[in-house]
Structures are given as C-alpha cells and as structure tokens.
Design an enzyme around this catalytic site. Structure first.
Site, PDB file in Angstrom:
ATOM      1  N   HIS A 269       0.848  -1.187   0.000  1.00 46.04           N
ATOM      2  CA  HIS A 269       0.000   0.000   0.000  1.00 46.04           C
ATOM      3  C   HIS A 269       0.879   1.231   0.000  1.00 46.04           C
ATOM      4  O   HIS A 269       1.936   1.230   0.646  1.00 46.04           O
ATOM      5  CB  HIS A 269      -0.927   0.009   1.231  1.00 46.04           C
ATOM      6  CG  HIS A 269      -2.090   0.923   1.058  1.00 46.04           C
ATOM      7  ND1 HIS A 269      -2.013   2.268   1.322  1.00 46.04           N
ATOM      8  CD2 HIS A 269      -3.345   0.683   0.620  1.00 46.04           C
ATOM      9  CE1 HIS A 269      -3.187   2.820   1.051  1.00 46.04           C
ATOM     10  NE2 HIS A 269      -4.009   1.884   0.614  1.00 46.04           N
ATOM     11  N   GLU A 327      -7.817  -5.097  -0.311  1.00 45.17           N
ATOM     12  CA  GLU A 327      -8.353  -5.809  -1.469  1.00 45.17           C
ATOM     13  C   GLU A 327      -8.353  -7.326  -1.253  1.00 45.17           C
ATOM     14  O   GLU A 327      -9.196  -8.034  -1.786  1.00 45.17           O
ATOM     15  CB  GLU A 327      -7.530  -5.487  -2.720  1.00 45.17           C
ATOM     16  CG  GLU A 327      -7.451  -4.017  -3.026  1.00 45.17           C
ATOM     17  CD  GLU A 327      -8.714  -3.496  -3.650  1.00 45.17           C
ATOM     18  OE1 GLU A 327      -8.867  -3.641  -4.857  1.00 45.17           O
ATOM     19  OE2 GLU A 327      -9.559  -2.949  -2.938  1.00 45.17           O
TER      20      GLU A 327
END
Ligand code: ACO
Length: 387
Positions: A269, A327
């Site tokens: 991320h 996700e």
C-alpha cells in the site's frame, strides 16, 4: 534542457508526501495503521453501523437520529429509479459485453446533473446534494441491473422496504437475502466508503474544483478507481488464491510470480507501512460469514496464501513493508456473499461513492482550483522544416 527552478526541485512523483487538501472526513495514519472516519475508528464504525448511517455521517459529520435516518432512507428510495435512456444504454452495453466497471461509468455519466441550472451558491449547494443523493441511490441499481442484463435476465426493481445493501443483494438474486449477509455487505461498504485523498477521491475533488458538477466528478472517480493499482485488484486477488488451488502449492506459485516480476495482488500500500486496518475488519467479517455454515475451504486456502505471500515479500523486499491490503479480504467477503468476481470493483464503487460525494461537498465549501505545476523536460528551440 532548462534548469529546474526551486519549485521544480520539489517534484514528487505520484505526489507522494504532498499535502493537497485539508479534510475533516477521514484520516489515514500509515505509520500507526489507523483509519479514522469523522472521528470514529474504522474497526468500531464499520461492523456496527448501516451503510446509510455511514453515508449520512460522511456528509454531515454526525449520526442521524431515528427520524432523520428514516427520512434519509426515503430520500434514497425516491431516487432509485433508472431513467429510460440509462436503461437503454445498459442494455446496449450488455449486448456488446462491456466490462461492468465501464458500464457503471457510462450509466453514471448518463445522469443529468442538477447543478447545471443552479446560479447562486446556495442553489449550487442544494443541487450538489441532490446529485449526491441520486448517485448513492442509483449505483446499486446500476450494478445489479447491468449484471442481470449481461446474463440475459430481466432487471429487478428495488424494494422500498429494504436497505441499500439488502436491496442490492435482492436485485441481484431475486430473493430477499439473510440478515447475516446484509450485515457482511454493510460492513464491507462501511469499511471502504472513504480513505483520505486516494487517487479516485483526488480525481473527484480536482473536477469539482473547476466549478464543474458532482456527477462529472464521480464519473471521473469511477474511471480512476478501475485501475488494478487502486480498486481493480480484488478480483485479481481472488484469482490468485484460486490459481494456487492448494495450500501446499502457495509458496511455489507465488515465488514464480515474483520471479516473473509480477506483483502479488492484495499486498502493499502506498500509505500503510504497517497492516491496513481495513484488512482486519474485513478478515473478521469474512471469518463470521464463512463460520455461518458456508464452505470455508476458500477462506482457509486464502489464509495459507496470505502467510506464504507475506513470508516471500519479507524475503524478496526486505527494505519495504509490504502487508496484506484491503483488497485481499474484500475478495473473500465478496466471494463469501457469492458475488461474481467481475462486479467486485463496481461494488467497491457503490461504497466509495459516499466518500467521493462527501469530498465534493467539502471541496465546494472552501474551493481552490487545483493547478499544480510540471517540469518541462522536452527539447526547446526546434524549427519547423516545411517539406
Ligand atoms: N508484490 C510484489 N512487489 C511489490 C508489491 C506487491 N504487491 N507491492 C509493491 N511491491 C514492490 C515493487 O515491485 C517495488 O519494488 P522495487 O523497489 O524493487 O522496484 C516496491 O515494492 C515499491 O513499489 P511501489 O509501486 O513504488 O509502491 P507503491 O507504494 O506505490 O505501491 C501499490 C502501492 C500500487 C498498491 C502496490 O503495492 C501494488 O501494486 N500492489 C498490488 C496491487 C494491489 O493490491 N492493489 C490494491 C491496492 S489497495 C487500494 O488501492 C484500495
């Protein structure tokens, strides 16, 4: 080549580390692994509130009381009808097998903005809120309708007595969903409804900063969300788990991907340098869902894939902190709800539209046109040669 000015020397690729807005909507602390929405930690908020309550909170910074919530739900129900031209557009897109996220962008762009006729600041603000309401109300209808049309099925009209999450599952399947599934979907929608100045939210804010309208801003944001480096990864994360197939194969399959220079979907991320707090909320939601009598083999396999991926990433990229991102568990929750993979990202958009619209409304209250600069690195003093 021109010498960079002092300003140009501050060039930050991807605007990393650049503060481009002030917001009271959500705070992302990448070092601490914290996401705070209007003052509430995502872990407290997401599993307990309904999506309607979170959308209201994002817009108004306060939870609605019972009467206000009922009014808000009626306002949303009143705006769920698909206009004939949008339905025709979705039908023709289905015939051409347009990907669902592109169909959502087209349907979103087909909404007429109420801001076009607004003159004064207060009229623009009221029209922006009307646009925002219609966007939140219609996204689940667009996604479910398009899914049914693409499978040769008749669309199902929303029911006024169901929530946005319940209605979405109902419109998709044709029967009322059980309460634990509605709860799981509400938790998912709440978890991803807003997340600081991510790429799609930034896109929306840039568009309204030109005094354009909320429908245009959200249409642009849908386009930004589509990419696999933003919202387009959950389907890919699930395919990765399915490709591994068996826990024993996880290390070999994932290592081969890294050898080929591929990225492991659902990991890493830009902001979080520790675990993404949303991954924990969704892991708990997935665990609850799969514990409710469902086949949990895929959940167990995913945990094995996660452990293997984290170990490999630690070995291969020791200088980076690459953890499981939202996700990865999104894939498991949505799969547990038996949602088809191609609509994972459109369902993400159904949630994020609450955040996008909140940011549009906030941007409009203290607007400054976004206009960064670029460093020109091309040639100069060229002469046209006429042939
Ligand atoms: N698998 C393998 N390597 C990775 C991964 C990954 N998932 N993520 C980052 N890396 C590596 C890169 O290859 C790069 O290595 P290098 O320096 O040796 O070239 C290094 O880590 C840094 O990569 P960047 O792309 O600069 O890191 P950034 O912080 O910009 O990336 C991103 C963030 C795009 C999410 C990235 O981690 C990624 O591509 N992940 C996989 C896709 C994914 O899960 N997307 C969903 C993101 S969550 C969301 O947006 C809602």
């Amino acid at each position: 080549m021109s010498k960079p000015s002092a300003l140009n020397e501050a060039f930050s690729p991807g605007l990393e580390g650049v503060v481009a807005a002030e917001t009271a909507i959500s705070s992302v602390d990448g070092d601490q692994g914290e996401l705070v929405i209007r003052g509430y930690a995502v872990e407290d908020l997401a599993p307990h509130a309904t999506f309607e309550e979170v959308a209201f909170l994002l817009w108004h910074s306060t939870f609605p009381d019972r009467e206000t919530l009922n009014r808000f739900r009626i306002d949303l129900s009143d705006r769920q009808e698909i206009e004939p031209h949008t339905l025709a557009l979705l039908k023709s897109a289905a015939v051409r097998s347009v990907p669902p996220m592109d169909a959502l962008r087209m349907a979103c762009g087909s909404l007429a903005t109420r801001m076009a006729d607004a003159g004064s600041a207060s009229e623009r603000s009221a029209a922006a809120r009307e646009d925002a309401l219609r966007l939140i109300a219609t996204f689940p209808v667009f996604v479910a309708t398009y899914h049914r049309l693409s499978h040769g099925l008749q669309p199902i009209a929303p029911r006024r007595d169901l929530s946005l999450a319940g209605n979405f599952l109902y419109m998709l399947r044709g029967h009322e969903p059980p309460a634990d599934e509605v709860r799981a979907l509400d938790t998912y929608l709440n978890t991803v409804a807003d997340h600081g100045l991510n790429a799609s939210t930034f896109t929306a804010r840039v568009i309204v900063s030109t005094d354009s309208d909320v429908v245009s801003a959200v249409t642009g944001a849908v386009g930004a969300l589509k990419g696999p480096r933003h919202g387009g990864a959950p389907g890919l994360a699930l395919y990765q788990v399915l490709e591994v197939g068996h826990a024993d194969r996880a290390a070999a399959v994932l290592a081969a991907k890294l050898d080929r220079g591929e990225r492991l979907m659902g990991f890493g991320h830009r902001i979080y340098r520790t675990r993404d707090p949303r991954a924990d909320v969704l892991n708990a939601a997935a665990e609850r869902l799969f514990a409710g009598g469902r086949d949990r083999r895929i959940y167990d396999l995913a945990r094995a894939v996660e452990a293997s991926a984290l170990q490999l990433l630690r070995e291969r990229k020791p200088d980076r902190v690459l953890q499981t991102n939202v996700e990865f568990y999104t894939a498991l929750v949505l799969h547990g709800l038996e949602l088809p993979t191609p609509i994972f990202t459109p369902v993400f958009a159904m949630a994020r539209v609450a955040g996008w619209t909140a940011h549009c409304l906030e941007q409009m209250t203290a607007n400054r046109l976004f206009r960064p600069e670029s460093t020109y690195i091309g040639p100069r003093n060229r002469r046209i040669t006429v042939i």
